[in-house]
Write an enzyme that holds these catalytic residues in place. Structure first.
Site, short mmCIF file in Angstrom:
data_model
loop_
_atom_site.label_atom_id
_atom_site.label_comp_id
_atom_site.label_asym_id
_atom_site.label_seq_id
_atom_site.Cartn_x
_atom_site.Cartn_y
_atom_site.Cartn_z
N ASP A 110 0.82 -1.23 0.00
CA ASP A 110 0.00 0.00 0.00
C ASP A 110 0.84 1.27 0.00
O ASP A 110 0.39 2.32 0.41
CB ASP A 110 -0.95 0.01 1.20
CG ASP A 110 -0.26 0.41 2.49
OD1 ASP A 110 0.95 0.19 2.60
OD2 ASP A 110 -0.95 0.96 3.37
N GLU A 111 2.08 1.17 -0.50
CA GLU A 111 3.01 2.28 -0.33
C GLU A 111 3.94 2.40 -1.54
O GLU A 111 4.45 1.39 -2.03
CB GLU A 111 3.83 1.92 0.91
CG GLU A 111 4.72 2.93 1.45
CD GLU A 111 5.41 2.39 2.72
OE1 GLU A 111 6.24 3.11 3.24
OE2 GLU A 111 5.13 1.26 3.16
P1 TTP Z 1 0.84 0.11 6.85
O1 TTP Z 1 0.79 1.10 5.73
O2 TTP Z 1 2.02 0.13 7.77
O3 TTP Z 1 -0.43 0.27 7.80
P2 TTP Z 1 -1.92 0.65 7.42
O4 TTP Z 1 -2.10 0.95 5.99
O5 TTP Z 1 -2.82 -0.42 7.97
O6 TTP Z 1 -2.17 1.95 8.32
P3 TTP Z 1 -1.65 3.44 8.06
O7 TTP Z 1 -2.90 4.26 7.94
O8 TTP Z 1 -0.88 3.77 9.30
O9 TTP Z 1 -0.83 3.42 6.82
O10 TTP Z 1 0.72 -1.36 6.30
C1 TTP Z 1 -0.07 -1.70 5.16
C2 TTP Z 1 -0.77 -3.02 5.36
O11 TTP Z 1 0.18 -4.05 5.64
C3 TTP Z 1 -1.72 -3.02 6.54
O12 TTP Z 1 -3.00 -2.55 6.18
C4 TTP Z 1 -1.72 -4.46 6.95
C5 TTP Z 1 -0.34 -4.97 6.59
N1 TTP Z 1 0.52 -5.05 7.80
C6 TTP Z 1 0.58 -6.26 8.49
O13 TTP Z 1 -0.05 -7.26 8.09
N2 TTP Z 1 1.35 -6.33 9.62
C7 TTP Z 1 2.05 -5.26 10.12
O14 TTP Z 1 2.74 -5.36 11.15
C8 TTP Z 1 1.96 -4.01 9.39
C9 TTP Z 1 2.72 -2.80 9.90
C10 TTP Z 1 1.20 -3.97 8.26
MG MG Z 2 -0.80 2.27 4.96
#
Ligand code: TTP
Ligand code: MG
Length: 367
Positions: A110-111
Site C-alpha cells: 500500500d506504499e
Molecule cells: P501500513 O501502511 O504500515 O499500515 P496501514 O495501511 O494499515 O495503516 P496506516 O494508515 O498507518 O498506513 O501497512 C499496510 C498493510 O500491511 C496493513 O493494512 C496491513 C499490513 N501489515 C501487516 O499485516 N502487519 C504489520 O505489522 C503491518 C505494519 C502492516
Molecule cells: Mg498504509
C-alpha cells in the site's frame, strides 16, 4: 542541476479500509484484521485495524487476545486477512500512482515512492497540486483514502506522510527540513526502534534535533561507524537513496558508494564491476534476458543522473553489460564537471525465457 522532489503515497489503514469498502456497515465499528496462527482458534496477531479500533489502543502486531481485551464493550469485528482481495485493489491503485511519477518505486502493498521532480518542474507547489490530484483520483476511482508526504528525499517524504495520517498531505520544502524534523521524537527515524530509542534516551537524546547535535565521536562509540553516520545524516534530513523503478519483472539494479568522489573512469568502472557480477548472478538465477542497460550516478551535490542503452536483441551476457556500462560512463563523465559519489547499474526490458517459449508454443497451438 537541480534537487529532487520525492513523494510518498501510503494508503490509510489499508486492509481494514478494504474491508469497509466491501461492507460499509463496518465503518462505525472497530475493525480488526487478524492473522490467525492456527495454534488455537483464537491465537494470532493483529495485521492492522481501522481508526476506531486504534483509538482503543489496537495496532499492528499486538496479540489478538490483547486486542479483544482492549475492545471489551466496544462494537467490534474481527476478520481474517484476505490478501488476494487487497492485492487486487492495490494493483489498480499502483497503476494510477505510477502514471503520476517520473520514477516509480512500489515499496509495499500500500506504499510507493514517486520521484516527481520533472513532473512538478522543480516546484513544490506544483508537487502539492500533483499529490492532491493523485489522491483524489484514487479516491474517486476506488473510494480508498490515502496520505502523502513530499520532501527533497525519501526519508523526509516518509516522515511527512506519517505525520499527516490519515487522509493527509504534508509538504516539506528543503528550507523547512530542519525545522520540521528536529522537534520530532527520535523514533520517527527509520531504524530507530524501541530498543535504540531507549539507548538514545539514556544518552539524553529524545528528539531528532538532539540526535543531530549529539557528539559524533560518542555516537560512533555507542552505535558503530556505519549506523552513526546514518543517524547523523538522517537527523539532518540528508538521504541520497534514489527512487528506483521497482518490480521483479521490470529491472534488476545495484548501487554503491565510492570511496571518494571522483571523475576517474577507471575508478568508477572498478566499483561497477562488482555490481555487474551481482546483477548477472541474479539474471541467471531468474532466467531473465535484458534488452536495456542503464547507469545511475549520484553526484557530489547529491543530484542524480541516469543514462541507458537499448539493444535490439535480448541478452544475458555479462560482457554486454560491461561494455554498455563503460560506454555510458565514458560519455557521461566526459560531460560532467562534478565528481561522482555513488554509482548504480541497472538492467531492464526483460524477456523471460520460459515466457517467450510459452508464448511461442501457444502461438503454434492456436494456429
Ligand atoms: P501500513 O501502511 O504500515 O499500515 P496501514 O495501511 O494499515 O495503516 P496506516 O494508515 O498507518 O498506513 O501497512 C499496510 C498493510 O500491511 C496493513 O493494512 C496491513 C499490513 N501489515 C501487516 O499485516 N502487519 C504489520 O505489522 C503491518 C505494519 C502492516
Ligand atoms: Mg498504509
Amino acid at each position: 542541476m537541480h534537487a529532487r522532489i520525492v513523494m510518498l503515497v501510503d494508503l490509510d489503514y489499508f486492509f481494514a479500509q478494504c474491508e469497509e469498502l466491501r461492507d460499509p456497515t463496518l465503518k462505525n465499528k472497530a475493525v480488526v484484521i487478524a492473522m490467525y496462527s492456527g495454534r488455537t482458534a483464537e491465537s494470532g496477531a493483529v495485521s492492522t485495524a481501522n481508526y476506531v479500533a486504534r483509538y482503543h489502543g489496537v495496532k499492528s502486531g499486538i496479540p489478538l487476545f490483547l486486542a479483544k481485551k482492549r475492545l471489551e464493550g466496544v462494537e467490534s469485528v474481527f476478520l481474517p486477512v484476505d490478501f488476494e482481495y487487497y492485492e487486487g485493489i492495490s494493483e489498480r491503485i499502483m497503476r494510477m500512482l505510477k502514471s503520476y511519477a517520473d520514477i516509480f518505486e512500489q515499496v509495499g502493498i500500500d506504499e510507493a515512492y514517486l520521484d516527481v521532480t520533472r513532473r512538478a518542474s522543480d516546484n513544490y507547489d506544483a508537487a502539492r497540486e500533483l499529490a492532491q490530484q493523485v489522491r483524489s483520483e484514487v479516491m474517486i476511482q476506488t473510494q480508498i483514502s490515502s496520505s502523502a508526504g513530499i520532501g527533497p528525499n525519501k526519508l523526509v517524504a516518509k516522515i511527512a506522510c506519517e505525520i499527516g495520517k490519515p487522509n493527509g498531505l504534508t509538504v516539506v520544502t528543503p528550507s523547512e527540513v530542519i525545522s520540521f524534523l528536529h522537534p520530532l521524537p527520535v523514533d520517527r527515524i527509520l531504524g530507530v526502534g524501541r530498543k535504540t530509542a531507549a539507548r538514545l534516551e539514556n544518552l539524553g537524546v529524545r528528539t531528532v534535533g538532539d540526535l543531530a547535535g549529539f557528539d559524533a565521536q560518542r555516537l560512533t562509540e555507542v552505535f558503530g561507524r556505519k549506523l552513526s553516520i546514518y543517524f547523523h545524516n538522517a537527523a539532518n534530513g540528508v538521504d541520497d537513496e534514489p527512487v528506483e523503478e521497482s518490480g521483479e519483472a521490470e529491472s534488476i539494479s545495484r548501487i554503491a558508494t565510492l570511496k571518494a568522489n571522483t571523475r576517474n573512469l577507471a575508478l568508477v568502472l572498478d566499483r561497477c564491476t562488482e555490481l555487474i557480477h551481482e546483477i548477472h548472478k541474479e539474471l541467471v538465477k531468474k532466467k531473465l534476458r535484458f534488452r536495456q542497460v542503464g547507469i545511475t550516478a549520484v553526484l557530489s551535490d547529491l543530484t542524480i543522473r541516469s543514462r541507458s542503452k537499448t539493444f535490439d536483441q535480448p541478452s544475458r551476457d555479462i560482457e554486454t553489460i560491461c561494455r554498455a556500462v563503460r560506454e555510458l560512463f565514458e560519455k557521461f563523465l566526459a560531460k560532467s564537471d562534478l565528481g561522482v559519489r555513488r554509482v548504480g547499474v541497472r538492467v531492464s526490458a526483460f524477456e523471460k525465457e520460459e515466457l517467450a517459449q510459452k508464448q511461442l508454443t501457444s502461438f503454434f497451438t492456436n494456429q
